[in-house]
Design an enzyme around this catalytic site. Sequence first.
Site, PDB file in Angstrom:
ATOM      1  N   ARG A 199      10.789   4.266   6.483  1.00  0.00           N
ATOM      2  CA  ARG A 199       9.950   5.709   6.578  1.00  0.00           C
ATOM      3  C   ARG A 199       9.638   5.996   7.732  1.00  0.00           C
ATOM      4  O   ARG A 199       8.939   7.129   7.966  1.00  0.00           O
ATOM      5  CB  ARG A 199       8.951   5.409   5.546  1.00  0.00           C
TER       6      ARG A 199
ATOM      7  N   ARG B 285      10.683  13.641   8.254  1.00  0.00           N
ATOM      8  CA  ARG B 285      10.949  13.305   6.954  1.00  0.00           C
ATOM      9  C   ARG B 285      11.846  14.569   6.435  1.00  0.00           C
ATOM     10  O   ARG B 285      11.184  15.329   5.898  1.00  0.00           O
ATOM     11  CB  ARG B 285      10.185  12.946   5.946  1.00  0.00           C
TER      12      ARG B 285
ATOM     13  N   HIS C 139       8.309  -0.303   7.068  1.00  0.00           N
ATOM     14  CA  HIS C 139       7.703   0.568   6.581  1.00  0.00           C
ATOM     15  C   HIS C 139       8.594   1.210   5.436  1.00  0.00           C
ATOM     16  O   HIS C 139       8.761   2.592   5.318  1.00  0.00           O
ATOM     17  CB  HIS C 139       7.271   1.975   7.558  1.00  0.00           C
TER      18      HIS C 139
ATOM     19  N   PRO D 267       0.796  -1.062   0.040  1.00  0.00           N
ATOM     20  CA  PRO D 267       0.004   0.073  -0.064  1.00  0.00           C
ATOM     21  C   PRO D 267       0.810   1.257  -0.093  1.00  0.00           C
ATOM     22  O   PRO D 267       1.815   1.248   0.778  1.00  0.00           O
ATOM     23  CB  PRO D 267      -0.780  -0.074   1.442  1.00  0.00           C
TER      24      PRO D 267
END
Length: 383
Positions: free
Chosen positions: A286, A170, A283, A84
């Site tokens: 991330r 991020r 992830h 996803p």
Amino acid sequence: MTFSDSLRQVLNLNDLEAQARQHLPKAIFGYVQGGADDGTTILHNREAIERIRLVPRILRDVSRCSQEVTLFGQRFASPFMIAPMGASAVVAYDADNAMARAARAARIPYILSANAITPIEEIGRSYPGCWFAGYQKPDESNIEGMVKRVADAGFSAYFLTADVAVGSNRENNKRNGYTMPFRPTPRLALDMARHPAWLWRTGLRTLRRRGVPKISNIDPVERPSIFSREISAVTGYASFSWKHAEMIRRHWKGALIIKGVLSPDDAKMAREMGADGIVVSNHGGRQLDCAPSPMDVLREIKAECGAMTVLADSGFRRGTDIVKALALGADSVLVGRPFLYAAALGGQKAITHAIGLLQREIHINQSLLGVETCGALREIAQV
Ligand SMILES: Cc1cc2nc3c(=O)[nH]c(=O)nc-3n(C[C@H](O)[C@H](O)[C@H](O)COP(=O)(O)O)c2cc1C
């Protein structure tokens, strides 16, 4: 160079990243490629996969190799699927449909993100029975409404993305000017203008044909636009806990999978609450930087899983990578970024090409290892 010529130069999934780097605006490429903090988890994911060596067995009849796997009662062509990925349609025109259709044609699973631009109901028509990955509000009536929406669209598995208690750090997004909600700035406009192929084929085409993108699947009813302030919370809710996961379990009758497990204790809790599976995942590097790679913990986690299906992701790019995860106990693997790069470069056709490359590599690897089925990969020795 024609599209077919550039696709012919894509010989493996890593080649997609190099081409996507040229094609995409810097801010959008950075959003896909980047990780949290210093990106050490992204690097470590690769190191952890690469350091495993596989011991081939010789002179075995491998003329009937099959890479088919059964997951949650469904038979699939290969032991990998499309992960996803939120906001995909900002990266590539109609990316969610392109990925869903390519996956369906290749008989591999596709998982739609709650953060996707394309509504659940539309993807349910492109790939009936495909899978959904949700972030949920910690509120039972909202959970019930969302679960009903997913079930009504005909989806057969519900992944709870559980490693997003807060949005991660991020810095590359900040440096490149990528924000969610999306904020058009002169810098971003210049970045897009410098990538006319993306601007024409994705940016303007999306606005012309599909209107202003909306985050379509985070709520039973609301669909905030990517420019709306409301979407700052779409990465999850700090107060969401196991008790809310149990609410999903009570309302969702299909397969329930907890995504983002890295601790054997959490695997045990997932099993005890009645989950059908887990995704061992950081992830793709991330969320928490310095998290372990799934390869570091797979064996230990598998030991806690009982009858649960064990999936893994984060950094898998080659057939050998997938074979290694299967050898350590995974039933299948999710692959993320490369399929989104493929969507950006050439839509469904390029995604189909990427799926074919991975299938071919797995076939070669199985044959050279002397193993005819995915199940039997558990028996191969590693050093
Ligand atoms: C652009 C992008 C968006 C993502 N969005 C989501 C998401 O909405 N929900 C989710 O569960 N995981 C999301 N992920 C994580 C992926 O599902 C998957 O765990 C990760 O990409 C696997 O690593 P890989 O990209 O190295 O294959 C996203 C990843 C990327 C690259």
